[in-house]
Write an enzyme that holds these catalytic residues in place. Structure first.
Site, PDB file in Angstrom:
ATOM      1  N   GLU A  54     -12.600   5.074 -37.086  1.00 40.16           N
ATOM      2  CA  GLU A  54     -11.476   5.237 -38.301  1.00 40.16           C
ATOM      3  C   GLU A  54     -10.799   5.661 -36.855  1.00 40.16           C
ATOM      4  OE1 GLU A  54     -14.257   6.083 -41.489  1.00 40.16           O
ATOM      5  OE2 GLU A  54     -14.397   6.717 -39.485  1.00 40.16           O
ATOM      6  N   ALA A 164     -53.546  -4.964 -21.103  1.00 36.54           N
ATOM      7  CA  ALA A 164     -53.872  -5.012 -19.418  1.00 36.54           C
ATOM      8  C   ALA A 164     -55.364  -5.120 -19.583  1.00 36.54           C
ATOM      9  CB  ALA A 164     -53.693  -3.067 -19.423  1.00 36.54           C
ATOM     10  N   SER A 170     -51.886  -3.883 -16.214  1.00 34.34           N
ATOM     11  CA  SER A 170     -50.330  -5.099 -16.873  1.00 34.34           C
ATOM     12  C   SER A 170     -49.246  -5.461 -16.456  1.00 34.34           C
ATOM     13  CB  SER A 170     -50.712  -3.298 -17.874  1.00 34.34           C
ATOM     14  OG  SER A 170     -49.442  -2.588 -16.866  1.00 34.34           O
ATOM     15  N   TRP A 172     -46.880  -7.790 -14.195  1.00 35.11           N
ATOM     16  CA  TRP A 172     -46.531  -8.202 -15.394  1.00 35.11           C
ATOM     17  C   TRP A 172     -47.032  -9.274 -16.340  1.00 35.11           C
ATOM     18  CZ3 TRP A 172     -43.050  -4.665 -16.731  1.00 35.11           C
ATOM     19  CH2 TRP A 172     -43.190  -3.360 -15.299  1.00 35.11           C
ATOM     20  N   ARG A 209     -32.149  -0.836 -17.792  1.00 38.57           N
ATOM     21  CA  ARG A 209     -32.016  -1.287 -16.512  1.00 38.57           C
ATOM     22  C   ARG A 209     -31.167  -3.284 -16.283  1.00 38.57           C
ATOM     23  NH1 ARG A 209     -36.268   1.272 -15.670  1.00 38.57           N
ATOM     24  NH2 ARG A 209     -37.947  -0.670 -15.589  1.00 38.57           N
ATOM     25  N   GLY A 298     -48.489   3.279 -25.875  1.00 35.15           N
ATOM     26  CA  GLY A 298     -49.987   2.737 -25.923  1.00 35.15           C
ATOM     27  C   GLY A 298     -50.644   2.524 -27.302  1.00 35.15           C
ATOM     28  N   LEU A 301     -51.326   5.286 -30.113  1.00 37.69           N
ATOM     29  CA  LEU A 301     -49.768   5.782 -30.920  1.00 37.69           C
ATOM     30  C   LEU A 301     -49.723   4.731 -31.539  1.00 37.69           C
ATOM     31  CD1 LEU A 301     -47.710   7.411 -31.148  1.00 37.69           C
ATOM     32  CD2 LEU A 301     -46.645   6.623 -29.291  1.00 37.69           C
TER      33      LEU A 301
END
Length: 366
Positions: A54, A164, A170, A172, A209, A298, A301
């Site tokens: 604002e 992978a 892995s 790409w 990046r 991965g 998690l």
């Protein structure tokens, strides 16, 4: 809701959206000042959360703000923090009408900003593009209401759901267009998070990046025992780009000292059996101000987040390559025997990116 109100509110939302991932712990807000049908000022929350949208829009508008309408993508603040209240700035500038989607869920603000403006004679219109604004501010609101950030889980898989080969290769699976898109997604989140296994196997930078000079997200690693290589890219750059490590109470003291000396922020978390509690990890991150977390795996998690019901949005990139059953699955074991227990998401969007397919899924209401 008039067409003009919707048009200018859409612009305010887009201004706030541009700064997502760069304003935490504050929400990313956009503001447009309109005199008649002419835009005389615009602003968005600045890097690090200040100044707010604002006052920047009002400074651009100058005297043209008197008698104008302010379109703000969230209720203006009414409390004295590190900056004066935005409500006072709007009133002092002579704004006579304010349009906003909804109240701020921050208890220091909720409803008080609108009340202050009405007391000063400003006409306040709410509810304009509320659903869009709710999506944009979901991370901030969730941190306020549930003490955890909004979690977007991104998985880049082969056609058969592998991340992978059996040997761990892995790079790409997906192509350059998909990877460029992922970097843009990183840029609009407060943090990028991975598990310790991914950090060890891939030695990632976890930075944005290919998108110019941007404010880098916090790089978060979940590692109960801090068993991460001290010569990794994360370790070498921790003093320049934030690295936060969520660890358990049994992390060795020498590792705590080593990572602290390297410049990492250490976030102690409770365990849940053999692993860190996913809820404790997210609570720790929210307590430090993060509202939007982009998790890139991965498998272990990801499984822990799904099992705890903590994945708010799921984004998949599927490549036209087949690895086979011996490859590494994108999601670890979850112990599901009954299909009714499996987490389900609703398809929100799907389209090709380069030679891959991106699909976005939203959590289904309980």
């Amino acid at each position: 809701m008039s067409d003009q109100d919707e048009r200018f509110m859409r612009l305010a939302l887009s201004l706030g959206r541009r700064m997502q991932g760069k304003t935490w712990p504050n929400p990313s807000v956009g503001c447009v000042i309109v005199q008649g049908t002419r835009i005389v000022g615009r602003g968005s929350t600045a890097l690090g959360g200040r100044p707010h949208a604002e006052p920047q829009a009002l400074a651009q508008a100058g005297d043209a703000a008197r008698g104008a309408t302010a379109y703000v993508s969230l209720e203006p603040c009414a409390h004295h923090g590190k900056t004066p209240p935005c409500t006072d700035a709007l009133v002092a500038a002579g704004i006579t009408r304010l349009v906003a989607p909804m109240e701020d869920e921050d208890p220091r603000v909720s409803g008080l900003g609108f009340a202050r403006l009405r007391e000063a004679g400003v006409e306040v219109i709410t509810g304009v593009l509320k659903d869009e604004a709710m999506r944009d501010h979901a991370g901030f609101f969730q941190r306020m209401s549930s003490a955890r950030p909004w979690v977007t889980l991104k998985l880049a898989n082969s056609f058969d759901g592998r991340i992978a080969t059996a040997s761990g290769m892995s790079q790409w699976i997906t192509g350059p267009h998909a990877r460029h898109h992922v970097h843009a997604m990183r840029a609009c989140h407060d943090a990028v998070m991975v598990g310790a296994g991914t950090a060890r196997a891939d030695d990632p930078m976890l930075t944005v990046r290919g998108h110019g000079d941007v404010r880098q997200p916090v790089r978060v690693v979940v590692s109960r025992k801090l068993d991460l290589p001290l010569e990794s890219q994360l370790a070498r750059t921790a003093k320049d780009i934030p690295v936060w490590i969520c660890h358990g109470p049994d992390a060795p003291e020498d590792r705590l000292v080593a990572w602290r000396d390297l410049g990492a922020e250490l976030v102690p978390c409770e365990t849940d059996g053999r692993s860190l509690s996913a809820r404790a990890v997210l609570a720790g991150l929210a307590g430090l101000g993060l509202g939007r977390v982009f998790c890139e795996g991965g498998g272990a998690l990801a499984a822990s987040l799904f099992s705890a019901g903590l994945v708010d949005e799921l984004i998949g990139f599927t490549a036209g390559v087949v690895i086979g059953a011996e490859g590494l699955p994108s999601i670890g074991a979850m112990g599901i025997s009954d299909l009714a227990e499996a987490p389900r998401y609703a398809l929100a969007a799907s389209h090709p990116i380069g030679g891959d397919v991106m699909h976005r899924w939203a959590r289904k209401p309980a």
